[in-house]
Design an enzyme around this catalytic site. Structure first.
Site, PDB file in Angstrom:
ATOM      1  N   HIS A   1       8.868  -3.833   9.492  1.00  0.00           N
ATOM      2  CA  HIS A   1       9.086  -3.936   7.946  1.00  0.00           C
ATOM      3  C   HIS A   1       7.425  -3.784   7.225  1.00  0.00           C
ATOM      4  CE1 HIS A   1      11.158  -3.193   4.374  1.00  0.00           C
ATOM      5  NE2 HIS A   1      10.898  -4.541   3.881  1.00  0.00           N
TER       6      HIS A   1
ATOM      7  N   HIS B   1      15.251  -5.449  10.740  1.00  0.00           N
ATOM      8  CA  HIS B   1      14.611  -5.345  10.269  1.00  0.00           C
ATOM      9  C   HIS B   1      13.489  -5.879   9.300  1.00  0.00           C
ATOM     10  CE1 HIS B   1      11.130  -2.176   8.714  1.00  0.00           C
ATOM     11  NE2 HIS B   1      11.911  -1.632   7.746  1.00  0.00           N
TER      12      HIS B   1
ATOM     13  N   TYR C   1      10.434   8.271   9.831  1.00  0.00           N
ATOM     14  CA  TYR C   1      10.359   8.442   8.130  1.00  0.00           C
ATOM     15  C   TYR C   1      10.151   9.443   8.376  1.00  0.00           C
ATOM     16  CZ  TYR C   1       7.363   4.073   8.119  1.00  0.00           C
ATOM     17  OH  TYR C   1       7.270   2.972   7.802  1.00  0.00           O
TER      18      TYR C   1
ATOM     19  N   HIS D   1       4.082  -3.403   8.743  1.00  0.00           N
ATOM     20  CA  HIS D   1       3.598  -2.919   9.838  1.00  0.00           C
ATOM     21  C   HIS D   1       2.042  -3.713   9.942  1.00  0.00           C
ATOM     22  CE1 HIS D   1       5.014   1.446   8.227  1.00  0.00           C
ATOM     23  NE2 HIS D   1       5.200   0.577   7.956  1.00  0.00           N
TER      24      HIS D   1
ATOM     25  N   ASP E   1      12.954   1.442  10.928  1.00  0.00           N
ATOM     26  CA  ASP E   1      11.429   2.477   9.988  1.00  0.00           C
ATOM     27  C   ASP E   1      11.603   3.281  10.955  1.00  0.00           C
ATOM     28  OD1 ASP E   1      12.129   1.622   7.487  1.00  0.00           O
ATOM     29  OD2 ASP E   1       9.851   1.115   7.570  1.00  0.00           O
TER      30      ASP E   1
ATOM     31  N   ASN F   1      14.439   0.543   5.768  1.00  0.00           N
ATOM     32  CA  ASN F   1      14.979   1.138   4.635  1.00  0.00           C
ATOM     33  C   ASN F   1      14.136   2.489   4.719  1.00  0.00           C
ATOM     34  OD1 ASN F   1      12.026  -0.592   5.022  1.00  0.00           O
ATOM     35  ND2 ASN F   1      11.325   0.304   3.193  1.00  0.00           N
TER      36      ASN F   1
ATOM     37  N   HIS G   1       4.728  -6.311   1.742  1.00  0.00           N
ATOM     38  CA  HIS G   1       6.412  -6.338   1.575  1.00  0.00           C
ATOM     39  C   HIS G   1       6.912  -8.498   1.660  1.00  0.00           C
ATOM     40  CE1 HIS G   1       7.342  -2.224   2.622  1.00  0.00           C
ATOM     41  NE2 HIS G   1       7.156  -2.172   3.431  1.00  0.00           N
TER      42      HIS G   1
END
Length: 289
Positions: free
Chosen positions: A182, A143, A11, A184, A8, A48, A153
């Protein structure tokens, strides 16, 4: 010194309706990072948000493969496929390198991990080949976390399936440290083997708070037995200083100068403001030769 990013990254977030990637976001990220990239080596793992599909070929992780050049095992192999486990092998997906006393293995949470997959076969061979006299610290980065104390998540398939496929390898070959992103937020876990504290297991960390923070809170109000420290409304980055073959110093430092919500069970603040230490620990490597 070296910089590890566990996915990530920028973004750019491809718009699936128009099949376009915002390359301006990527360009801005590299411009802002230029001062650091000139001075320090950077290693990345796919997250992702890096899955931007080539609109013509349908190949996944298009920008990530074009804009980065990691220590590749071989040329990337890709084909059109669907979330979360893509036909995505080699290239920047997964690889390894040694750096001082550490052997670092970067894995892909979004590539196949089952027993006969290319990633699984490569990982077992790689772990078996490490000389712990030369590189006593084995660090694995990817990740999506196996152990996630946060609501965000929690229990997603890219976490649970990969854990079923890989955790026994981490235990068998005595991985020292595992770093994930993944969600935050920040978590320093214990040494864990299959959900139980065990001094001979890898120690797990979530460091996903560098550029974004979570307001979704914890999965359980009471910390899981494998959690040593956790905090979600926080911006920060981790610093690992390997002292010798058996000991290292770990710190989480604040990278945003503002007041924070004190949501954690404990808080160790050594200084005020930007770069203050939010968490600190002495790490022990049980399997140094």
């Amino acid at each position: 010194d070296a910089v590890l990013l566990v996915g990530d990254i920028a973004y750019a977030n491809q718009d699936p309706s128009s099949c376009t990637t915002n390359h301006t976001v990527w360009d801005e990220w590299f411009t802002k990072m230029e001062f650091l990239l000139k001075a320090k080596p950077l290693q990345t793992s796919p997250g992702n948000h890096e899955n931007e599909v080539d609109c013509v070929s349908g190949e996944v992780f298009a920008s990530y493969e074009t804009r980065f050049a990691m220590p590749q095992i071989k040329e990337v192999e890709r084909s059109p496929s669907e979330y979360p486990f893509y036909e995505y092998d080699y290239g920047n997906a997964y690889y390894s390198y040694s750096y001082g006393p550490a052997y670092v293995i970067s894995l892909s949470s979004y590539s196949s991990s089952e027993a006969n997959s290319k990633q699984n076969t490569w990982l077992r061979k790689e772990l078996n080949s490490i000389d712990r006299v030369v590189t006593p610290w084995v660090i694995v980065v990817f990740h999506a976390p196996f152990y996630n104390t946060f609501y965000w998540h929690h229990g997603e398939s890219e976490e649970t399936v990969m854990q079923d496929d890989f955790e026994h390898l981490f235990v068998e070959f005595h991985v020292s440290l595992v770093f994930n992103g993944h969600t935050h937020a920040y978590m320093r876990g214990n040494n864990i083997i299959f959900g139980e504290h065990n001094a001979s297991g890898p120690q797990y960390f979530i460091v996903g708070c560098g550029g974004g923070t979570s307001e979704n809170g914890f999965w359980s109000r009471k910390p899981e037995k494998w959690v040593l420290f956790r905090k979600y409304e926080v911006y920060g980055y981790g610093m690992l200083h390997i002292v010798n073959s058996t000991h290292a110093v770990w710190e989480l430092r604040n990278n945003r100068d503002e007041d924070f919500t004190e949501d954690s069970e404990s808080m160790d603040v050594s200084t005020e403001g930007l770069y203050r230490v939010l968490d600190q620990s002495i790490l022990h490597n049980s399997f140094a030769v």
